[in-house]
Motif scaffolding. Sequence first.
Motif, PDB file in Angstrom:
ATOM      1  N   LEU A  12     -54.528 -29.775  25.148  1.00 22.08           N
ATOM      2  CA  LEU A  12     -54.271 -29.206  26.477  1.00 22.08           C
ATOM      3  C   LEU A  12     -54.003 -30.575  27.283  1.00 22.08           C
ATOM      4  O   LEU A  12     -52.970 -30.589  28.078  1.00 22.08           O
ATOM      5  N   GLY A  33     -41.196 -18.060  28.195  1.00 25.01           N
ATOM      6  CA  GLY A  33     -42.222 -18.956  27.852  1.00 25.01           C
ATOM      7  C   GLY A  33     -41.872 -20.498  27.826  1.00 25.01           C
ATOM      8  O   GLY A  33     -40.900 -20.831  27.974  1.00 25.01           O
ATOM      9  N   GLU A  34     -42.920 -21.165  27.313  1.00 23.19           N
ATOM     10  CA  GLU A  34     -42.796 -22.570  27.423  1.00 23.19           C
ATOM     11  C   GLU A  34     -41.831 -23.074  26.313  1.00 23.19           C
ATOM     12  O   GLU A  34     -42.104 -22.419  25.165  1.00 23.19           O
ATOM     13  N   ALA A  46     -45.834 -22.204  20.727  1.00 22.35           N
ATOM     14  CA  ALA A  46     -46.661 -20.868  20.600  1.00 22.35           C
ATOM     15  C   ALA A  46     -47.743 -21.499  21.322  1.00 22.35           C
ATOM     16  O   ALA A  46     -48.332 -22.391  21.076  1.00 22.35           O
ATOM     17  N   PRO A  47     -48.783 -20.607  21.914  1.00 25.16           N
ATOM     18  CA  PRO A  47     -49.937 -20.718  22.162  1.00 25.16           C
ATOM     19  C   PRO A  47     -50.922 -21.211  21.472  1.00 25.16           C
ATOM     20  O   PRO A  47     -51.875 -22.270  21.697  1.00 25.16           O
ATOM     21  N   ILE A  50     -51.739 -24.929  21.093  1.00 25.00           N
ATOM     22  CA  ILE A  50     -52.623 -25.718  22.135  1.00 25.00           C
ATOM     23  C   ILE A  50     -53.972 -24.947  21.984  1.00 25.00           C
ATOM     24  O   ILE A  50     -55.233 -25.833  22.207  1.00 25.00           O
ATOM     25  N   GLU A  51     -54.197 -23.899  22.118  1.00 27.07           N
ATOM     26  CA  GLU A  51     -55.495 -23.094  22.403  1.00 27.07           C
ATOM     27  C   GLU A  51     -56.472 -23.092  21.235  1.00 27.07           C
ATOM     28  O   GLU A  51     -55.964 -22.292  20.266  1.00 27.07           O
ATOM     29  N   LEU A  54     -57.738 -19.322  19.912  1.00 29.42           N
ATOM     30  CA  LEU A  54     -56.742 -18.750  19.114  1.00 29.42           C
ATOM     31  C   LEU A  54     -56.449 -19.228  17.716  1.00 29.42           C
ATOM     32  O   LEU A  54     -56.457 -18.559  16.816  1.00 29.42           O
TER      33      LEU A  54
END
Length: 325
Positions: A12, A33-34, A46-47, A50-51, A54
């Motif tokens: 992050l 989206g980003e 894709a999330p 980073i996360e 997930l």
Amino acid sequence: MIVDWHVHWLPLELADALRARARPPRIVGGPEGERMEVYREALPVAPALIETGLRLAFMEKLGVSLQVLSLPGLFGVDSLPAEESAPLVRLFNDALAGLMADHPSRFSGLAALPLADPAATMEELARAMAQPGFVGAILPADGFLTRRDAEAWAPLLEAANAHRAHIFIHPGPVPGADAEPPDYGDNANLRHIVLDVQARLSAVTVTLTLTDFLDSFPDLTVQVANLGGSVPMTVERMDHVSARRTPEAPLPSDRMGRIFVDTSSFGPRAIALAAATFGAGRVLLGTDHPIFDTARTLGAIHASGLPEAEIAGILGGNGRALLRH
């Protein structure tokens, strides 16, 4: 135990720094989206890149025991001018050290290095290798296209050899080079991401296996992404050319066992060819998660027709042995 050696992560802290940049590489928002702006390209973020939550849930779902995390090499963050890259790669390495401390059984790490400054690169490698969980570093493929190119990296590899480190050679630009892909017009993604990238990785494999460059680094392990380029398809032609033109020289196919390659984005036939070319013990699971489809890669390994023991090695046995190194 499934061990994935080609996996990318954006902590992050680094994602926020890339959102604040005014020029590529940077993260920008949009209605869909980003996206990561990298020269002419804009790649979805894709999330799961980073996360952490997930990512862990995804690993549980597919039975992936451990990921060896690296900064996405094609983003070019490590190849920026030194004053820009140094704080960004330190953000990555510090965040990765924290993640590995929190989840020591789930993640190992490959350090990102500020490649434009040789002294800072050596210092950052030493700093990373002194921390638990780091097993080596990621370097750009464009630095190893020829023996002449590779020699510039010899001091760094000598330091990595002293650490018994693992070097992951991934598609990516070297500092100061024009990393912008040609404007192909038609089939741009296939021409760049498949044809160009694989051609460059093939050149890397030739540099590292068909010269004596790596002989000076006996304790270093080296992984070339994406099955080492297109070499599994072309090694028979290499043998034919060599036998005709330099019959006294060893055949190229007999010299491929010095490096490791990973399975990222390939199907069962290519994986079987790679096992025959490099030796099944030199093929690592690599999925390029979350950019490519992990489930599809796992299925391709199972469908390769290789003996079950070799499949088990590719999925995890080879990777566990490499971690012990």
